[in-house]
Design a protein around this motif. Structure first.
Motif, PDB file in Angstrom:
ATOM      1  N   LEU A 254       0.847  -1.184   0.000  1.00 51.59           N
ATOM      2  CA  LEU A 254       0.000   0.000   0.000  1.00 51.59           C
ATOM      3  C   LEU A 254       0.889   1.243   0.000  1.00 51.59           C
ATOM      4  O   LEU A 254       1.883   1.295   0.733  1.00 51.59           O
ATOM      5  N   GLU A 255       0.556   2.221  -0.824  1.00 46.37           N
ATOM      6  CA  GLU A 255       1.222   3.521  -0.783  1.00 46.37           C
ATOM      7  C   GLU A 255       0.218   4.533  -0.259  1.00 46.37           C
ATOM      8  O   GLU A 255      -0.848   4.730  -0.851  1.00 46.37           O
ATOM      9  N   LEU A 256       0.565   5.175   0.869  1.00 44.44           N
ATOM     10  CA  LEU A 256      -0.373   6.024   1.588  1.00 44.44           C
ATOM     11  C   LEU A 256       0.181   7.442   1.721  1.00 44.44           C
ATOM     12  O   LEU A 256       1.388   7.623   1.922  1.00 44.44           O
ATOM     13  N   PRO A 257      -0.674   8.446   1.626  1.00 45.51           N
ATOM     14  CA  PRO A 257      -0.216   9.817   1.905  1.00 45.51           C
ATOM     15  C   PRO A 257       0.035   9.999   3.390  1.00 45.51           C
ATOM     16  O   PRO A 257      -0.618   9.382   4.234  1.00 45.51           O
ATOM     17  N   MET A 258       0.991  10.853   3.700  1.00 44.26           N
ATOM     18  CA  MET A 258       1.284  11.194   5.093  1.00 44.26           C
ATOM     19  C   MET A 258       0.643  12.545   5.408  1.00 44.26           C
ATOM     20  O   MET A 258       0.850  13.521   4.686  1.00 44.26           O
ATOM     21  N   LEU A 259      -0.125  12.586   6.486  1.00 38.92           N
ATOM     22  CA  LEU A 259      -0.828  13.794   6.891  1.00 38.92           C
ATOM     23  C   LEU A 259      -0.074  14.459   8.040  1.00 38.92           C
ATOM     24  O   LEU A 259       0.304  13.802   9.007  1.00 38.92           O
ATOM     25  N   MET A 260       0.138  15.751   7.914  1.00 36.67           N
ATOM     26  CA  MET A 260       0.869  16.509   8.937  1.00 36.67           C
ATOM     27  C   MET A 260       0.306  17.929   8.966  1.00 36.67           C
ATOM     28  O   MET A 260       0.021  18.503   7.913  1.00 36.67           O
ATOM     29  N   LEU A 261       0.118  18.484  10.144  1.00 37.47           N
ATOM     30  CA  LEU A 261      -0.437  19.830  10.249  1.00 37.47           C
ATOM     31  C   LEU A 261       0.502  20.859   9.653  1.00 37.47           C
ATOM     32  O   LEU A 261       0.078  21.791   8.963  1.00 37.47           O
ATOM     33  N   GLU A 262       1.808  20.707   9.901  1.00 39.93           N
ATOM     34  CA  GLU A 262       2.785  21.646   9.385  1.00 39.93           C
ATOM     35  C   GLU A 262       3.018  21.376   7.903  1.00 39.93           C
ATOM     36  O   GLU A 262       3.022  20.222   7.459  1.00 39.93           O
ATOM     37  N   PRO A 263       3.227  22.415   7.094  1.00 41.98           N
ATOM     38  CA  PRO A 263       3.508  22.181   5.669  1.00 41.98           C
ATOM     39  C   PRO A 263       4.829  21.467   5.444  1.00 41.98           C
ATOM     40  O   PRO A 263       4.984  20.729   4.474  1.00 41.98           O
TER      41      PRO A 263
END
Length: 307
Positions: A254-263
């Motif tokens: 699986l290739e998943l996006p990484m979510l982070m509050l900071e840009p």
């Protein structure tokens, strides 16, 4: 005594001689060079040096029609009495020597479909050598170079599609509201597990890794730190590989996006990165996990973990 009219004649001769000397340009002797310039596709876009001299015409022969890319830079306008691009010829005749600094490159774009598409020329003046004729030839890319370029483009497209999908997602409500509305939290609550397995780190520090399971969702939260002295770090993509009981890949990734509050993570900054996916009905015995930045150069990797 001089014959009558001799003074007048002498004055005329002197004046004509002086005018002739004034009209005769005093030019420096430049050693004129004729050479070939080879542009290889797949080798990037190096800047090519072109040696010019005041008052000397330099001719650049191109293997295909080309045009100047954009407008002629303002810094070049006053340096030439002639600067023409006509079909397969570039003619340059500077009026002064090229300044050591502040001269922008001259960029030509070929009109055919062959590669490379651009010719970038650094204009300079040397002590006693000038390029009088330069024959530009482009070499096509090899199969190996084209295959490597295609792989790089495909990887870039995957990253861009992932980031685009992330950007198109509606911004969730903060707090528990979005988790309840989405069904991520149900009556059974959330099962939290802290994972102690240490990863191999590449230019990034990992402080903590935890898994959260609720209903049909699995989530990993990783606290990362970008060390001081490193470049800013921006989330790229996470790769999750299913492993069998012996730790071997099963072939499902699986290739998943990484979510982070900071840009992005600045040097010395820490933040939590989150990734989630639907929990499989038959979960594999373990996973291998990779976290990489946009260039896939800096990140962390776990050989084996059990969320």
């Amino acid at each position: 005594m001089f014959p009558p009219g001799s003074l007048v004649m002498t004055a005329v001769v002197l004046l004509l001689g002086t005018a002739a000397l004034a009209q005769t340009p005093i030019t420096k002797r430049w050693r004129r060079i004729e050479r070939a310039m080879v542009l290889s596709a797949g080798a990037g876009e190096p800047v090519q040096r072109l040696r010019l001299a005041p008052g000397v015409v330099t001719t650049v022969l191109l293997d295909s029609d080309a045009v100047m890319e954009g407008e002629l830079p303002e810094a070049l306008r006053g340096l030439f009495t002639r600067l023409d691009v006509t079909g397969t010829h570039l003619l340059l005749q500077p009026v002064v020597a090229m300044p050591a600094q502040g001269v922008p490159p001259l960029v030509l774009r070929f009109t055919d479909a062959a590669a490379p598409q651009r010719l970038v020329l650094e204009l300079t003046t040397e002590a006693n050598v000038v390029d009088s004729v330069v024959d530009v030839r482009r070499h096509p890319a090899t199969v190996t170079q084209l295959e490597a370029e295609l792989v790089a483009l495909r990887e870039r497209n995957v990253l861009l599609e992932t980031r685009l999908a992330t950007a198109r997602r509606p911004v969730p409500q903060e707090g528990l509201a979005s988790a309840i509305l989405s069904g991520a939290i149900g009556p059974t609550g959330v099962l939290v597990k802290w994972i102690r397995d240490r990863p191999s780190e590449a230019g990034l520090k990992v402080h903590q890794l935890g898994s959260y399971r609720s209903g049909a969702w699995l989530t990993l939260a990783v606290k990362l730190e970008n060390p001081l002295g490193e470049a800013p770090w921006q989330t790229g993509i996470a790769r999750l590989t299913h492993l069998d009981s012996d730790g071997r890949p099963t072939g499902e990734t699986l290739e998943l996006p990484m979510l982070m509050l900071e840009p992005r993570l600045l040097p010395g900054q820490s933040a939590v990165v989150v990734l989630q996916w639907p929990a499989p009905t038959r979960p594999p015995p373990a996973y291998a996990l990779e976290l990489w930045d946009t260039g896939r150069r800096r990140g962390a990797r776990w050989e084996r973990l059990k969320p």
